[in-house]
Design an enzyme around this catalytic site. Structure first.
Site, PDB file in Angstrom:
ATOM      1  N   SER A 142       0.834  -1.203   0.000  1.00 45.28           N
ATOM      2  CA  SER A 142       0.000   0.000   0.000  1.00 45.28           C
ATOM      3  C   SER A 142       0.867   1.251   0.000  1.00 45.28           C
ATOM      4  O   SER A 142       2.093   1.192   0.094  1.00 45.28           O
ATOM      5  CB  SER A 142      -0.919   0.011   1.232  1.00 45.28           C
ATOM      6  OG  SER A 142      -0.166   0.311   2.403  1.00 45.28           O
TER       7      SER A 142
ATOM      8  N   SER B 193       0.780   3.663   2.313  1.00 39.64           N
ATOM      9  CA  SER B 193       0.742   4.319   3.619  1.00 39.64           C
ATOM     10  C   SER B 193       2.101   4.803   4.112  1.00 39.64           C
ATOM     11  O   SER B 193       2.167   5.670   4.982  1.00 39.64           O
ATOM     12  CB  SER B 193       0.141   3.372   4.668  1.00 39.64           C
ATOM     13  OG  SER B 193       1.026   2.305   4.954  1.00 39.64           O
TER      14      SER B 193
ATOM     15  N   LYS C  90       4.763   0.537   9.785  1.00 33.86           N
ATOM     16  CA  LYS C  90       4.581   1.965  10.114  1.00 33.86           C
ATOM     17  C   LYS C  90       5.846   2.467  10.804  1.00 33.86           C
ATOM     18  O   LYS C  90       6.800   1.732  11.023  1.00 33.86           O
ATOM     19  CB  LYS C  90       3.386   2.175  11.064  1.00 33.86           C
ATOM     20  CG  LYS C  90       2.062   1.589  10.592  1.00 33.86           C
ATOM     21  CD  LYS C  90       1.486   2.293   9.386  1.00 33.86           C
ATOM     22  CE  LYS C  90       0.179   1.630   8.951  1.00 33.86           C
ATOM     23  NZ  LYS C  90      -0.317   2.167   7.672  1.00 33.86           N
TER      24      LYS C  90
ATOM     25  N   SER D 288      -3.089   6.653   5.708  1.00 31.63           N
ATOM     26  CA  SER D 288      -2.547   5.625   6.594  1.00 31.63           C
ATOM     27  C   SER D 288      -3.549   5.255   7.683  1.00 31.63           C
ATOM     28  O   SER D 288      -4.076   6.122   8.381  1.00 31.63           O
ATOM     29  CB  SER D 288      -1.245   6.114   7.246  1.00 31.63           C
ATOM     30  OG  SER D 288      -0.761   5.165   8.167  1.00 31.63           O
TER      31      SER D 288
END
Length: 264
Positions: free
Chosen positions: A73, A75, A130, A222
C-alpha cells in the site's frame, strides 16, 4: 503470511522427524534385511533427507535473522513505495519464536523513528509496517498536520518545491506536499494532501507502558494508531532496514535505483 510461517515450521519438523527416525531405527533394519545387497531408501525418506537441511536453514534465517516483506500500500510513501521488497531485522527487538511470536531473548526496544513491521491487534494474521512516533508513557497529539510529543512539536520544512511527483502505482500521490519531518534525533520525509476539508486522525493519546504509537509517513492515507490505538510490544515482528528490490506491476518494471536503499 502467517500461513507460510506455519507451513514452514510444519514441513521442517516433519522432514526432520522422518530423517531422524530413519537414521535411528529403520536404516539399521533395512541394512540387516539386505545383507550384502544395498536396499533402496523409501522415497519419503529420500525427500526428507534432501529437504530438511534447506527448510531448517530457511526457518532459522527467516525467524531469527532477516525476513523479506513486500509493501502492498501507499501508507509509508515516500519512504517506502508500493512494490518495494524489503528486509526486516528479526533480532533488533529480541528473538521470538515462530508462529506464536513469543520473545525468548530480550535484545533491544524500538526507538522513536524506527520503521517497524508488526501484526496489528485488530488484524493479527496480517503484517503491517509503520513508523514509531510515540514511546511508552508519551503523550502524542496530532492536529493541523503537526505531530506533538509531550507538548513539543516536530519540525517541518518543504523539500524542493514542496510537491511530490509519484510514479507507477504511486502516481495518485502526485501533487501532495513533500516535507521533511524532524523528530528528536532524526529526520525523514512525509506526505500530506493539501486542501483537505478536514484533517483525518486528529486527537491526543497517552501511550500505555509496553506499547507504541505508530503512524504512516503518508499521513492522509494511513490506517494507524490514530484510528485503532497503540501497538503492543508483543505484536512487533522486526525493524525494516533495506529495500532489496522494487517492482509494483506497472509498465515501469523493476526500479533498479531503489535496490540497496537503506530505510531511514
Amino acid at each position: 503470511m502467517k500461513w507460510f510461517e506455519i507451513a514452514l515450521v510444519v514441513l521442517t519438523l516433519a522432514t526432520g522427524i522422518i530423517w531422524l527416525l530413519d537414521r535411528l531405527f529403520f536404516a539399521k533394519r533395512r541394512a540387516e534385511r539386505a545383507g550384502l545387497l544395498e536396499e533402496k531408501e523409501p522415497v519419503v525418506v529420500d525427500y526428507a533427507k534432501a529437504f530438511f537441511p534447506v527448510l531448517a536453514v530457511v526457518l532459522i534465517l527467516r525467524s531469527f535473522v532477516a525476513e523479506p516483506f513486500r509493501i502492498p500500500s501507499s501508507s509509508m510513501m515516500p519512504t517506502l513505495l508500493i512494490g518495494d521488497f524489503i528486509l526486516v531485522n528479526k533480532f533488533a527487538y529480541g528473538l521470538r519464536l515462530p508462529i506464536s511470536n513469543r520473545k525468548f531473548v530480550d535484545i533491544g526496544e524500538p526507538e522513536r523513528g524506527d520503521v517497524v513491521v508488526f501484526r496489528p491487534p485488530h488484524q493479527p494474521d496480517q503484517d503491517w509496517i509503520k513508523r514509531v512516533v510515540g514511546l511508552p508513557g508519551d503523550v502524542v497529539e496530532y492536529r493541523d498536520n503537526t505531530v506533538y510529543v509531550n507538548g513539543e512539536a516536530f519540525g517541518y520544512r518543504p523539500i524542493g518545491d514542496g510537491r511530490y511527483v509519484g510514479e507507477g502505482r504511486g502516481r495518485e500521490m502526485t501533487g501532495a506536499e513533500l516535507l521533511a519531518e524532524r523528530m528528536p534525533g532524526r529526520e525523514h520525509q512525509v506526505l500530506e494532501i493539501a486542501n483537505l476539508p478536514f484533517d483525518p486522525g486528529q486527537g491526543e493519546w497517552t501511550v500505555p507502558e509496553g506499547e507504541y504509537f505508530v503512524m504512516g509517513d503518508n499521513r492522509d492515507r494511513s490506517d494507524d494508531s490514530r484510528f485503532w490505538g497503540s501497538l503492543p510490544e508483543s505484536q512487533l515482528r522486526g525493524k525494516a532496514f533495506l529495500v532489496w528490490m522494487h517492482w509494483d506491476g506497472s509498465a515501469g518494471g523493476v526500479d533498479f535505483d531503489r535496490i540497496g536503499n537503506g530505510i531511514q
